[in-house]
Design a protein around this motif. Sequence first.
Motif, PDB file in Angstrom:
ATOM      1  N   ALA A  41       0.816  -1.209   0.000  1.00 18.47           N
ATOM      2  CA  ALA A  41       0.000   0.000   0.000  1.00 18.47           C
ATOM      3  C   ALA A  41       0.857   1.269   0.000  1.00 18.47           C
ATOM      4  CB  ALA A  41      -0.936   0.002   1.208  1.00 18.47           C
ATOM      5  N   GLY A  42       2.168   1.137   0.197  1.00 20.07           N
ATOM      6  CA  GLY A  42       3.065   2.288   0.210  1.00 20.07           C
ATOM      7  C   GLY A  42       2.958   3.119   1.480  1.00 20.07           C
ATOM      8  N   LEU A  43       2.611   2.478   2.572  1.00 21.51           N
ATOM      9  CA  LEU A  43       2.405   3.195   3.828  1.00 21.51           C
ATOM     10  C   LEU A  43       3.532   3.014   4.834  1.00 21.51           C
ATOM     11  CD1 LEU A  43      -1.371   2.376   4.316  1.00 21.51           C
ATOM     12  CD2 LEU A  43      -0.359   4.497   3.478  1.00 21.51           C
ATOM     13  N   THR A  44       4.622   2.386   4.444  1.00 21.57           N
ATOM     14  CA  THR A  44       5.710   2.111   5.380  1.00 21.57           C
ATOM     15  C   THR A  44       6.308   3.390   5.940  1.00 21.57           C
ATOM     16  OG1 THR A  44       6.211   0.094   4.175  1.00 21.57           O
ATOM     17  CG2 THR A  44       7.906   0.905   5.661  1.00 21.57           C
ATOM     18  N   GLU A  45       6.601   4.348   5.073  1.00 22.87           N
ATOM     19  CA  GLU A  45       7.212   5.594   5.535  1.00 22.87           C
ATOM     20  C   GLU A  45       6.274   6.368   6.458  1.00 22.87           C
ATOM     21  OE1 GLU A  45       8.970   9.721   3.674  1.00 22.87           O
ATOM     22  OE2 GLU A  45       8.900   7.942   2.411  1.00 22.87           O
ATOM     23  N   SER A  46       5.016   6.448   6.100  1.00 24.86           N
ATOM     24  CA  SER A  46       4.043   7.157   6.921  1.00 24.86           C
ATOM     25  C   SER A  46       3.885   6.491   8.285  1.00 24.86           C
ATOM     26  CB  SER A  46       2.698   7.206   6.204  1.00 24.86           C
ATOM     27  OG  SER A  46       1.730   7.808   7.005  1.00 24.86           O
ATOM     28  N   LEU A  47       3.851   5.171   8.300  1.00 21.85           N
ATOM     29  CA  LEU A  47       3.729   4.433   9.554  1.00 21.85           C
ATOM     30  C   LEU A  47       4.957   4.655  10.432  1.00 21.85           C
ATOM     31  CD1 LEU A  47       2.069   2.461  11.243  1.00 21.85           C
ATOM     32  CD2 LEU A  47       3.255   0.611  10.078  1.00 21.85           C
TER      33      LEU A  47
END
Length: 96
Positions: free
Chosen positions: A20-26
């Motif tokens: 989902a491409g949420l690693t950096e945000s997490l």
Amino acid sequence: MKRTYPRHIAAIINEAIDRAGLTESLNEQRAAAAWAEIVGPGINRYTSRRYVDRGTLHVYLTSAPLKNELSFSLTPLAQAINKAIGADTVKEIILH
């Protein structure tokens, strides 16, 4: 039918987050939350707001003397936060 082997639920969740491409945000959210653990309740009491934007942790403090004292240990604090979250997310800390 393709046979699959059992995997840990953490690996499945991490894979879904990566897709989902949420690693950096997490990781940014984890870094902001780790501030309270790293500095402890005594210092966190004077923290009014904190967030990470493009590798910079912004921390708003209500005590000017505490801000001055913490300014001498920003690099070790950033390293401790990165170690706590297991990723190199925080490049610098700015105290407001």
